[in-house]
Write a protein that holds these residues in place. Structure first.
Motif, PDB file in Angstrom:
ATOM      1  N   SER A  87       5.368  -5.421   0.462  1.00  0.00           N
ATOM      2  CA  SER A  87       5.747  -4.366  -0.478  1.00  0.00           C
ATOM      3  C   SER A  87       5.098  -3.088   0.023  1.00  0.00           C
ATOM      4  O   SER A  87       4.012  -3.128   0.609  1.00  0.00           O
ATOM      5  CB  SER A  87       5.277  -4.690  -1.898  1.00  0.00           C
ATOM      6  N   ARG A  89       4.486   1.285  -0.799  1.00  0.00           N
ATOM      7  CA  ARG A  89       4.614   2.499  -1.596  1.00  0.00           C
ATOM      8  C   ARG A  89       4.154   3.634  -0.697  1.00  0.00           C
ATOM      9  O   ARG A  89       3.017   3.633  -0.205  1.00  0.00           O
ATOM     10  CB  ARG A  89       3.746   2.406  -2.851  1.00  0.00           C
ATOM     11  N   GLY A 133       0.295  -1.151  -0.251  1.00  0.00           N
ATOM     12  CA  GLY A 133       1.192  -2.261  -0.525  1.00  0.00           C
ATOM     13  C   GLY A 133       0.481  -3.579  -0.399  1.00  0.00           C
ATOM     14  O   GLY A 133      -0.753  -3.654  -0.464  1.00  0.00           O
TER      15      GLY A 133
END
Length: 143
Positions: A87, A89, A133
């Motif tokens: 993930s 960001r 992340g």
């Protein structure tokens, strides 16, 4: 003739960290654009990028994420590591000339399946977070 059990690479421990730094160059941005086909003017066109939200050209976010991949593959857990999930960001833009430090920290070890969950971050030369992340990777068994 003796038979030996295959040896296992040791699993990392919770709290272990690794990092690496790289100064992002014009060449990095151009080569990344060429390899991926991402020719977004925010990365490639100084005039168009000047009118954009960052007031100038920025490196591809995935180029920065690639530095995290390099830490996982080369430092922790190291060669043979297989990415399973990530993930991301993107917190701040990375500009040509910025020195980015990608860092990973082990937050969970799943011994039975040889999986490791890691916090992933990247900071610029001013210590500002540019990416954060989480990744899950598979740690290879030794040959």
């Amino acid at each position: 003739m003796s038979t030996q059990e295959p040896t296992q690479n040791p699993l990392p421990r919770v709290g272990e960290t690794a990092q690496m730094s790289r100064t992002v160059t014009e060449t990095d941005v151009v080569l990344f654009a060429g390899v991926t086909g991402d020719m977004n003017p925010a990365h490639m066109d100084a005039v168009a990028a000047a009118a954009g939200p960052f007031g100038g050209r920025v490196a591809h976010g995935m180029l920065t994420a690639g530095l995290v991949s390099a830490v996982l593959a080369m430092r922790l857990p190291g060669p043979g590591t297989i990415y399973l999930t990530q993930s991301l960001r993107f917190v701040r833009p990375v500009r040509i000339g910025d020195t980015v430090t990608a860092r990973v920290e082990v937050v969970e070890v799943m011994e039975r399946r040889r999986r490791v969950r890691l916090a992933t971050t990247a900071t610029n030369q001013d210590g500002e977070t540019v990416l954060d992340g989480e990744a899950v990777v598979m740690v290879p068994a030794a040959g």
